[in-house]
Write a protein that holds these residues in place. Structure first.
Motif, PDB file in Angstrom:
ATOM      1  N   ALA A 133       1.925   1.010  -1.252  1.00 58.17           N
ATOM      2  CA  ALA A 133       1.306   1.591  -0.055  1.00 58.17           C
ATOM      3  C   ALA A 133       1.846   0.919   1.198  1.00 58.17           C
ATOM      4  CB  ALA A 133      -0.213   1.449  -0.126  1.00 58.17           C
ATOM      5  N   LEU A 164       5.135   2.439   1.923  1.00 60.23           N
ATOM      6  CA  LEU A 164       4.971   3.763   2.533  1.00 60.23           C
ATOM      7  C   LEU A 164       4.592   3.640   4.002  1.00 60.23           C
ATOM      8  CD1 LEU A 164       3.103   5.798  -0.229  1.00 60.23           C
ATOM      9  CD2 LEU A 164       5.413   6.175   0.620  1.00 60.23           C
ATOM     10  N   CYS A 165       3.767   2.667   4.338  1.00 61.94           N
ATOM     11  CA  CYS A 165       3.391   2.441   5.737  1.00 61.94           C
ATOM     12  C   CYS A 165       4.623   2.140   6.579  1.00 61.94           C
ATOM     13  CB  CYS A 165       2.404   1.291   5.860  1.00 61.94           C
ATOM     14  SG  CYS A 165       0.755   1.653   5.247  1.00 61.94           S
ATOM     15  N   VAL A 193      -2.049   6.671   4.683  1.00 63.30           N
ATOM     16  CA  VAL A 193      -1.504   6.783   3.322  1.00 63.30           C
ATOM     17  C   VAL A 193      -2.532   7.463   2.437  1.00 63.30           C
ATOM     18  CG1 VAL A 193      -0.793   5.502   1.261  1.00 63.30           C
ATOM     19  CG2 VAL A 193       0.042   4.807   3.499  1.00 63.30           C
ATOM     20  N   HIS A 229      -0.616  10.839   2.282  1.00 59.42           N
ATOM     21  CA  HIS A 229       0.487  10.535   1.369  1.00 59.42           C
ATOM     22  C   HIS A 229       0.016   9.996   0.028  1.00 59.42           C
ATOM     23  CE1 HIS A 229       3.471  11.126   4.532  1.00 59.42           C
ATOM     24  NE2 HIS A 229       2.655  10.468   5.341  1.00 59.42           N
ATOM     25  N   LEU A 283       2.104   8.204  -3.297  1.00 61.52           N
ATOM     26  CA  LEU A 283       1.715   6.922  -3.884  1.00 61.52           C
ATOM     27  C   LEU A 283       1.406   7.085  -5.370  1.00 61.52           C
ATOM     28  CD1 LEU A 283       1.069   3.937  -3.521  1.00 61.52           C
ATOM     29  CD2 LEU A 283      -1.250   4.592  -2.858  1.00 61.52           C
TER      30      LEU A 283
END
Length: 75
Positions: free
Chosen positions: A47, A50-51, A61, A65, A69
């Motif tokens: 995560a 992704l950030c 997230v 998203h 994940l």
């Protein structure tokens, strides 16, 4: 376990992994085992990546998203 347990509601850009995740003392009964804690750490790391990749907050997230994940985690 909901992803929202892994980030703070008051601090925008802070996630946590391990036994310090957000739950009651009753809720800690199941996830306190080592394998689950390891998976929580992996999910928090993915995560965080992704950030950085999408320039978003942990809350985003979870909202936008979570499918990406879950795919990274093999769900």
């Amino acid at each position: 376990m909901p992803f929202r347990c892994l980030y703070f509601r008051n601090i925008e850009n802070l996630m946590m992994a391990g036994r310090c995740f957000s739950c009651s003392h009753i809720g800690l009964g199941g996830p306190r085992v080592m394998n689950t804690m390891g998976r929580i750490g992996i999910a928090t790391g993915y995560a965080a990546a992704l950030c950085i990749d999408h320039q978003i907050t942990p809350r985003e997230v979870g909202e936008k998203h979570i499918d990406v994940l879950q795919a990274k985690l093999g769900f």
